[in-house]
Design a protein around this motif. Structure first.
Motif, mmCIF file in Angstrom:
data_model
loop_
_atom_site.group_PDB
_atom_site.id
_atom_site.type_symbol
_atom_site.label_atom_id
_atom_site.label_comp_id
_atom_site.label_asym_id
_atom_site.label_seq_id
_atom_site.Cartn_x
_atom_site.Cartn_y
_atom_site.Cartn_z
ATOM 1 N N GLU A 4 30.102 29.593 37.137
ATOM 2 C CA GLU A 4 31.234 30.593 36.856
ATOM 3 C C GLU A 4 32.220 31.057 35.640
ATOM 4 O O GLU A 4 33.016 29.286 35.457
ATOM 5 C CB GLU A 4 32.219 30.655 38.717
ATOM 6 C CG GLU A 4 32.458 31.973 38.423
ATOM 7 C CD GLU A 4 32.190 33.013 38.373
ATOM 8 O OE1 GLU A 4 32.628 34.103 37.585
ATOM 9 O OE2 GLU A 4 31.161 33.462 40.099
ATOM 10 N N GLU A 17 37.608 32.676 47.433
ATOM 11 C CA GLU A 17 37.344 32.941 45.857
ATOM 12 C C GLU A 17 36.368 32.520 45.340
ATOM 13 O O GLU A 17 35.363 33.388 45.294
ATOM 14 C CB GLU A 17 38.975 32.803 44.527
ATOM 15 C CG GLU A 17 39.861 33.625 44.871
ATOM 16 C CD GLU A 17 40.657 32.931 43.587
ATOM 17 O OE1 GLU A 17 40.630 31.897 42.937
ATOM 18 O OE2 GLU A 17 42.079 33.471 43.421
ATOM 19 N N GLU A 18 35.722 31.317 45.398
ATOM 20 C CA GLU A 18 34.799 30.893 45.077
ATOM 21 C C GLU A 18 33.112 31.639 45.713
ATOM 22 O O GLU A 18 32.755 31.766 45.652
ATOM 23 C CB GLU A 18 34.422 29.333 45.800
ATOM 24 C CG GLU A 18 35.159 29.022 44.136
ATOM 25 C CD GLU A 18 35.092 26.970 44.602
ATOM 26 O OE1 GLU A 18 35.024 26.708 46.107
ATOM 27 O OE2 GLU A 18 35.915 26.582 43.970
ATOM 28 N N ARG A 21 33.314 35.237 44.641
ATOM 29 C CA ARG A 21 33.345 35.606 43.707
ATOM 30 C C ARG A 21 30.930 35.406 43.344
ATOM 31 O O ARG A 21 30.486 35.641 42.785
ATOM 32 C CB ARG A 21 33.669 34.886 42.480
ATOM 33 C CG ARG A 21 35.053 35.170 42.803
ATOM 34 C CD ARG A 21 35.697 34.714 41.271
ATOM 35 N NE ARG A 21 37.001 34.742 41.669
ATOM 36 C CZ ARG A 21 37.935 34.455 40.807
ATOM 37 N NH1 ARG A 21 37.658 33.375 40.044
ATOM 38 N NH2 ARG A 21 39.149 35.009 40.710
ATOM 39 N N SER A 26 25.861 38.817 40.375
ATOM 40 C CA SER A 26 25.991 38.987 38.722
ATOM 41 C C SER A 26 25.960 39.967 37.926
ATOM 42 O O SER A 26 24.169 40.580 38.289
ATOM 43 C CB SER A 26 25.252 37.617 38.234
ATOM 44 O OG SER A 26 26.104 36.804 39.009
ATOM 45 N N HIS A 47 38.966 39.869 36.967
ATOM 46 C CA HIS A 47 38.050 39.551 37.421
ATOM 47 C C HIS A 47 36.913 39.983 37.813
ATOM 48 O O HIS A 47 36.978 40.673 38.281
ATOM 49 C CB HIS A 47 38.860 38.342 38.417
ATOM 50 C CG HIS A 47 40.511 37.784 37.996
ATOM 51 N ND1 HIS A 47 40.216 35.922 37.917
ATOM 52 C CD2 HIS A 47 41.459 37.972 37.735
ATOM 53 C CE1 HIS A 47 40.809 35.742 37.643
ATOM 54 N NE2 HIS A 47 41.820 36.530 37.465
ATOM 55 N N LYS A 48 35.938 39.108 38.044
ATOM 56 C CA LYS A 48 34.882 39.641 39.067
ATOM 57 C C LYS A 48 35.348 40.876 40.177
ATOM 58 O O LYS A 48 34.566 41.790 40.305
ATOM 59 C CB LYS A 48 33.912 38.310 39.254
ATOM 60 C CG LYS A 48 32.607 39.011 39.362
ATOM 61 C CD LYS A 48 31.401 37.309 40.030
ATOM 62 C CE LYS A 48 30.024 38.552 40.468
ATOM 63 N NZ LYS A 48 28.841 37.183 40.648
ATOM 64 N N GLU A 49 35.637 40.493 41.020
ATOM 65 C CA GLU A 49 36.351 41.319 41.928
ATOM 66 C C GLU A 49 37.135 42.222 42.008
ATOM 67 O O GLU A 49 36.811 43.337 42.816
ATOM 68 C CB GLU A 49 36.464 40.087 43.532
ATOM 69 C CG GLU A 49 38.462 39.283 43.112
ATOM 70 C CD GLU A 49 37.877 38.292 42.048
ATOM 71 O OE1 GLU A 49 38.867 37.182 43.134
ATOM 72 O OE2 GLU A 49 37.077 37.667 41.651
#
Length: 221
Positions: A4, A17-18, A21, A26, A47-49
Motif C-alpha cells: 500500500e 485505515e487499512e 484502503r 485500486s 490519500h486514497k480515501e
C-alpha cells in the motif's frame, strides 16, 4: 502484491485505515503511475480515501468549475477532471518548477489540457488576480498559509459552493501536543488558528472529517 502506497496517519486507528484502503478499488493506468511516482519520490498526494471522497463530492454537487491551490504532480487535479467530466474545468496553482513540469506531462497524458489551466507562482499573489467564481475550491498548498489564502478563496467561491481544506489535522499533531514535532510547531499553531477561524466564520458552515490527514469541508452561505 504491491505494498500500500499511502502511509498510515495518526488520525484514525491503523486497522480502520487499512480496512478502508483495502476495500476501495485500486487505481490503474496513469493514476497508478502517479501513485508509484509519489511514493518513490516522497511527493505528497491526497490519500486514497480522500481522493474517492473528493470525487463523490464533485459529482454530487455537480461542480463544473474548480480551483485548486497546490497542484504537485496533478494527481488530485486529474481526479477532479475525471469527476467533472468533459465539460468541467479546473484552475490549479503550483510554485515548484520540477512538479510543474511533471504536472504538465501528466495532464497531457490524460488528454486534459483543454480542461486544466495551470498557473505557476505564489498562490498568495495569484489568488488576488483571479476573476470569476468557482463551485469548489480545494486547498492543498503550503500548510502554514491556509489562513492567508482564505479571504480570497471565500471571495472566489460561489454562494452554496464548497471550500475543502486538506491535511487539516496534520498527522494528528493539530489535535494533541503529544504528537507535535518541534520543527513543525509553527505549522501546527497556524493550522489550529485556521481551523478555529473557519469553524466560527460568519460566511461558512464547516465540518471537520477525520479521514486521510484530516479534511475540513466548508459551505459558503
Amino acid at each position: 502484491m504491491i505494498k500500500e502506497l499511502f502511509t498510515l496517519s495518526n488520525i484514525t486507528l491503523p486497522f480502520v485505515e487499512e480496512y478502508i484502503r483495502g476495500i476501495l478499488p485500486s487505481n490503474e493506468g496513469l493514476f497508478r503511475e502517479m501513485e508509484l511516482y509519489a511514493d518513490e519520490n516522497h511527493v505528497p498526494i491526497v490519500h486514497k480515501e480522500v481522493g474517492v471522497l473528493l470525487q463523490v463530492i464533485t459529482k454530487s454537487t455537480r461542480a463544473k468549475k474548480v480551483l485548486e491551490v497546490g497542484t504537485a504532480i496533478a494527481y488530485s487535479t486529474l481526479l477532479f477532471c475525471e469527476a467533472m467530466g468533459d465539460n468541467g474545468h479546473i484552475t490549479t496553482i503550483e510554485r515548484n518548477a520540477k512538479r510543474i513540469c511533471l504536472a504538465r506531462e501528466n495532464i497531457k497524458k490524460a488528454n486534459k489540457t483543454n480542461n486544466v489551466h495551470l498557473l505557476e507562482g505564489d498562490a498568495t499573489e495569484i489568488l488576488k488576480s483571479l476573476e470569476g467564481k468557482y463551485d469548489l475550491i480545494f486547498l492543498d498548498g503550503a500548510k502554514g498559509h491556509y489562513k492567508d489564502f482564505l479571504n480570497d478563496c471565500i471571495n472566489l467561491l460561489n454562494p452554496g459552493g464548497l471550500l475543502i481544506s486538506d491535511n487539516i489535522l496534520y498527522k494528528g499533531m493539530v489535535a494533541t501536543d503529544d504528537l507535535v514535532v518541534r520543527r513543525q510547531r509553527t505549522i501546527v499553531n497556524r493550522m489550529r488558528e485556521y481551523l478555529q477561524y473557519i469553524c466560527n466564520h460568519s460566511q461558512l458552515d464547516t465540518s471537520i472529517i477525520p479521514i486521510g490527514d484530516g479534511l475540513a469541508i466548508s459551505y459558503k452561505k
